[in-house]
Design an enzyme around this catalytic site. Structure first.
Site, PDB file in Angstrom:
ATOM      1  N   GLU A  25       0.727  -0.822   0.206  1.00 20.55           N
ATOM      2  CA  GLU A  25       0.260  -0.550  -0.227  1.00 20.55           C
ATOM      3  C   GLU A  25       0.879   1.363   0.082  1.00 20.55           C
ATOM      4  O   GLU A  25       2.003   1.314   0.337  1.00 20.55           O
ATOM      5  CB  GLU A  25      -0.543  -0.082   1.320  1.00 20.55           C
ATOM      6  CG  GLU A  25      -1.545   1.617   1.257  1.00 20.55           C
ATOM      7  CD  GLU A  25      -2.508   1.288   2.246  1.00 20.55           C
ATOM      8  OE1 GLU A  25      -3.434   2.075   2.798  1.00 20.55           O
ATOM      9  OE2 GLU A  25      -2.486   0.727   3.083  1.00 20.55           O
ATOM     10  N   GLU A  57       4.525   5.021   3.935  1.00 21.31           N
ATOM     11  CA  GLU A  57       3.907   5.926   4.252  1.00 21.31           C
ATOM     12  C   GLU A  57       5.369   7.163   3.980  1.00 21.31           C
ATOM     13  O   GLU A  57       6.457   6.817   5.098  1.00 21.31           O
ATOM     14  CB  GLU A  57       3.399   5.731   5.801  1.00 21.31           C
ATOM     15  CG  GLU A  57       2.896   7.580   6.181  1.00 21.31           C
ATOM     16  CD  GLU A  57       2.131   7.840   5.341  1.00 21.31           C
ATOM     17  OE1 GLU A  57       2.229   9.141   4.897  1.00 21.31           O
ATOM     18  OE2 GLU A  57       1.210   7.721   4.419  1.00 21.31           O
ATOM     19  N   ASP A 109      -3.063  11.656  -2.206  1.00 24.05           N
ATOM     20  CA  ASP A 109      -3.460  13.154  -2.372  1.00 24.05           C
ATOM     21  C   ASP A 109      -3.345  13.609  -3.625  1.00 24.05           C
ATOM     22  O   ASP A 109      -2.666  12.876  -4.734  1.00 24.05           O
ATOM     23  CB  ASP A 109      -1.602  14.232  -1.096  1.00 24.05           C
ATOM     24  CG  ASP A 109      -1.611  15.489  -1.412  1.00 24.05           C
ATOM     25  OD1 ASP A 109      -2.263  16.372  -1.848  1.00 24.05           O
ATOM     26  OD2 ASP A 109      -0.496  15.663  -0.670  1.00 24.05           O
TER      27      ASP A 109
END
Length: 214
Positions: free
Chosen positions: A43, A68, A117
């Site tokens: 992910e 992340e 985003d």
């Protein structure tokens, strides 16, 4: 996007069993880290980790890696792993632009992009995780039958993504503009953002795409 600093975030991340500190050293060797040859799903932009932790719990036969960029966000996912008992999860703090330095060709079976985003300004279009620039990177690391699955509530970003998929020569396998009222909702795992936006009545868009070499 300006994020509030979380004191001790980096230290907490480093101390976690699930956190990988030198991910580039595992390129082409992830099966050694996991101790098996199970498929690897990643992910990109995992946020606070709700989605990937639940996926790892549901599917112990799949190895999951969450990526992340921001420590202040990743630390929240690390905190959630305190109650996770599986061995099929790893977390990485890194920029998605370095993804080809972390995964070897054909090493990844599936890539999840959840509520990325939108980078709404045109001059920032290349930074969007569904731009042709990033699709090319994904193509290099995906297995021949690999898939990219993208979810968002941002219709402009979704339409942009559909255009980019076509431009990049990818194949759109399926698509919906209202996931929660579609046939694709069965087995859907919601992210924090997804739950928040859907509660407001925002329809969730979702697509699956792949690319075969000609």
């Amino acid at each position: 996007m300006r994020l509030r600093n979380v004191p001790g975030a980096r230290e907490t991340i480093i101390e976690s069993y699930f956190s990988i500190q030198e991910p580039k050293t595992y390129r082409g060797k992830w099966e050694e880290e996991f101790g098996n040859k199970n498929p690897i799903h990643i992910e990109v932009g995992m946020g606070k980790g709700r989605f990937i932790l639940e996926m790892a719990e549901r599917n112990p036969e799949i190895n999951y890696i969450g990526i992340e960029k921001y420590s202040s966000v990743l630390v929240r996912a690390v905190e959630k792993t305190e109650e996770f008992e599986g061995k099929n999860l790893r977390l990485i703090r890194m920029d998605a632009e370095e993804i080809e330095e972390v995964f070897a060709p054909g090493e990844v079976g599936r890539i999840y992009l959840n509520f990325s985003d939108p980078w709404p300004k045109d001059r920032h279009a290349k930074r969007r995780l569904t731009s042709t620039r990033f699709l090319e990177r994904y193509h290099h690391i995906l297995a021949p039958e690999g898939r990219v699955i993208f979810k968002t509530d941002n219709r402009d970003l979704f339409d942009f993504s559909l255009e980019q998929i076509k431009e990049a020569g990818w194949i759109l396998e399926n698509c919906t503009y209202d996931l929660h009222n579609s046939e694709f909702n069965e087995g859907n795992v919601m992210t924090e953002y997804e739950e928040k936006f859907s509660a407001k009545g925002n329809p969730i868009c979702r697509l699956t795409a792949f690319r075969h070499d000609l």
